[in-house]
Motif scaffolding. Structure first.
Motif, mmCIF file in Angstrom:
data_model
loop_
_atom_site.group_PDB
_atom_site.id
_atom_site.type_symbol
_atom_site.label_atom_id
_atom_site.label_comp_id
_atom_site.label_asym_id
_atom_site.label_seq_id
_atom_site.Cartn_x
_atom_site.Cartn_y
_atom_site.Cartn_z
ATOM 1 N N ARG A 1 0.824 -1.208 0.000
ATOM 2 C CA ARG A 1 0.000 0.000 0.000
ATOM 3 C C ARG A 1 0.860 1.261 0.000
ATOM 4 O O ARG A 1 0.540 2.236 -0.672
ATOM 5 C CB ARG A 1 -0.959 -0.020 1.182
ATOM 6 N N ARG A 2 1.959 1.236 0.746
ATOM 7 C CA ARG A 2 2.883 2.390 0.740
ATOM 8 C C ARG A 2 3.472 2.587 -0.652
ATOM 9 O O ARG A 2 3.609 3.706 -1.131
ATOM 10 C CB ARG A 2 3.993 2.195 1.768
ATOM 11 N N LYS A 3 3.811 1.496 -1.311
ATOM 12 C CA LYS A 3 4.364 1.581 -2.668
ATOM 13 C C LYS A 3 3.317 2.140 -3.634
ATOM 14 O O LYS A 3 3.635 2.958 -4.506
ATOM 15 C CB LYS A 3 4.864 0.216 -3.133
ATOM 16 N N ASP B 1 1.042 6.682 -6.756
ATOM 17 C CA ASP B 1 -0.038 7.671 -6.896
ATOM 18 C C ASP B 1 0.515 9.087 -6.798
ATOM 19 O O ASP B 1 0.114 9.975 -7.561
ATOM 20 C CB ASP B 1 -1.114 7.455 -5.836
ATOM 21 N N ASP B 2 1.421 9.314 -5.851
ATOM 22 C CA ASP B 2 2.040 10.638 -5.720
ATOM 23 C C ASP B 2 2.793 11.026 -6.986
ATOM 24 O O ASP B 2 2.739 12.174 -7.434
ATOM 25 C CB ASP B 2 2.981 10.677 -4.519
ATOM 26 N N LEU C 1 3.281 14.103 -12.023
ATOM 27 C CA LEU C 1 3.404 14.123 -13.487
ATOM 28 C C LEU C 1 2.226 14.840 -14.139
ATOM 29 O O LEU C 1 2.402 15.563 -15.132
ATOM 30 C CB LEU C 1 3.542 12.700 -14.027
ATOM 31 N N LEU C 2 1.031 14.671 -13.594
ATOM 32 C CA LEU C 2 -0.123 15.413 -14.117
ATOM 33 C C LEU C 2 0.061 16.908 -13.919
ATOM 34 O O LEU C 2 -0.231 17.701 -14.821
ATOM 35 C CB LEU C 2 -1.418 14.940 -13.464
#
Length: 95
Positions: free
Chosen positions: A16-18, A23-24, A29-30
């Protein structure tokens, strides 16, 4: 009712941390992409160019779907994602 004990202690939390880290990166990048779009939009406005370039969208979709396929990603997911990015980009460029 109690939760069943985790048969893999710590593994789920680690995964989940990965995922959170990935996600970050996606968000970063967005943000980078939309900053570039803003710069591009200013140039297009200055030079009297249309903010909407259907050929460019087609080229991007073709490229990302092909690249995604090489990485095992669903074609429809990529198309939906990038069509949404294009829609938001066009809306922001129109402002």
């Amino acid at each position: 009712m109690s939760q069943p004990s985790d048969p893999h202690p710590g593994i789920l939390d680690d995964l989940r941390r990965k995922i959170d880290h990935v996600d970050d990166k996606i968000v970063d990048l967005l943000a980078q992409r939309f900053k570039l779009i803003s710069e591009l939009s200013e140039i297009k406005k200055r030079d009297g160019l249309s903010p909407y370039q259907i050929e460019r969208e087609r080229d991007i979709l073709k490229r990302v779907v092909e690249r995604g396929g090489q990485n095992g990603l669903n074609r429809l997911l990529l198309q939906a994602l990038f069509l949404r990015i294009f829609a938001v980009s066009k809306r922001e460029q129109a402002q």
